[in-house]
Design a protein around this motif. Structure first.
Motif, PDB file in Angstrom:
ATOM      1  N   ASP A  59      25.833 -19.418  30.892  1.00  0.00           N
ATOM      2  CA  ASP A  59      26.952 -20.079  31.558  1.00  0.00           C
ATOM      3  C   ASP A  59      28.277 -19.649  30.939  1.00  0.00           C
ATOM      4  O   ASP A  59      28.315 -18.871  29.975  1.00  0.00           O
ATOM      5  CB  ASP A  59      26.779 -21.598  31.572  1.00  0.00           C
ATOM      6  CG  ASP A  59      26.880 -22.261  30.213  1.00  0.00           C
ATOM      7  OD1 ASP A  59      27.333 -21.618  29.242  1.00  0.00           O
ATOM      8  OD2 ASP A  59      26.500 -23.445  30.109  1.00  0.00           O
ATOM      9  N   SER A  60      29.373 -20.143  31.484  1.00  0.00           N
ATOM     10  CA  SER A  60      30.711 -19.735  31.042  1.00  0.00           C
ATOM     11  C   SER A  60      31.041 -20.208  29.628  1.00  0.00           C
ATOM     12  O   SER A  60      31.985 -19.713  29.019  1.00  0.00           O
ATOM     13  CB  SER A  60      31.764 -20.250  32.024  1.00  0.00           C
ATOM     14  OG  SER A  60      31.747 -21.671  32.059  1.00  0.00           O
ATOM     15  N   ASN A  63      26.253 -20.759  26.668  1.00  0.00           N
ATOM     16  CA  ASN A  63      24.912 -21.311  26.521  1.00  0.00           C
ATOM     17  C   ASN A  63      23.928 -20.424  27.281  1.00  0.00           C
ATOM     18  O   ASN A  63      24.211 -19.997  28.395  1.00  0.00           O
ATOM     19  CB  ASN A  63      24.831 -22.722  27.098  1.00  0.00           C
ATOM     20  CG  ASN A  63      25.728 -23.686  26.367  1.00  0.00           C
ATOM     21  OD1 ASN A  63      25.616 -23.849  25.163  1.00  0.00           O
ATOM     22  ND2 ASN A  63      26.634 -24.314  27.085  1.00  0.00           N
ATOM     23  N   ARG A  94      17.713 -24.765  27.099  1.00  0.00           N
ATOM     24  CA  ARG A  94      19.108 -24.338  26.925  1.00  0.00           C
ATOM     25  C   ARG A  94      19.338 -24.126  25.441  1.00  0.00           C
ATOM     26  O   ARG A  94      19.021 -24.982  24.615  1.00  0.00           O
ATOM     27  CB  ARG A  94      20.077 -25.392  27.448  1.00  0.00           C
ATOM     28  CG  ARG A  94      21.535 -24.931  27.279  1.00  0.00           C
ATOM     29  CD  ARG A  94      22.499 -25.927  27.830  1.00  0.00           C
ATOM     30  NE  ARG A  94      22.655 -27.006  26.856  1.00  0.00           N
ATOM     31  CZ  ARG A  94      23.481 -28.026  27.026  1.00  0.00           C
ATOM     32  NH1 ARG A  94      24.174 -28.148  28.125  1.00  0.00           N
ATOM     33  NH2 ARG A  94      23.571 -28.955  26.107  1.00  0.00           N
TER      34      ARG A  94
END
Length: 103
Positions: A59-60, A63, A94
């Motif tokens: 993700d941005s 993660n 995650r």
């Protein structure tokens, strides 16, 4: 850059072996490599019988999300999930920017 995969034995990206004691079944792993190619961190996501990484996303916030399958009990940062019935089960974990499993 992130990498994920599965290996039976002998895989070491710079932070010690990423597979279990048995070379007869695969263990899933995920690693982060710096822009210069240096090993930053790596983690094993291990099933008591086997585990395989199938998909990887980031993700941005940095993660990493790893999806895969396992048989037996999944061991991820002290959590044990699943059952020893031999059925194939699925997981998503995650990992934070530092490589620690957060869920």
């Amino acid at each position: 850059m992130f990498l994920a995969g599965s290996a039976n034995c002998g895989l070491d990206l710079g932070d010690g072996p990423l597979v279990g004691a048995s070379c007869s079944s695969p263990s899933a792993w995920v690693a982060k490599i710096g822009a210069d190619g240096a090993h930053l961190w790596s983690r094993r996501i291990e099933g008591s019988i086997a585990s395989q990484a199938v998909s990887l996303g980031v993700d941005s916030l940095g993660n990493a999300f790893v999806a895969g399958s396992f048989t037996g009990t999944l061991h991820a940062d002290g959590a044990a999930l699943g059952a020893e019935d031999g059925a194939v089960q699925w997981f998503v974990v995650r990992l934070g920017r530092n490589g620690n499993i957060s869920w």
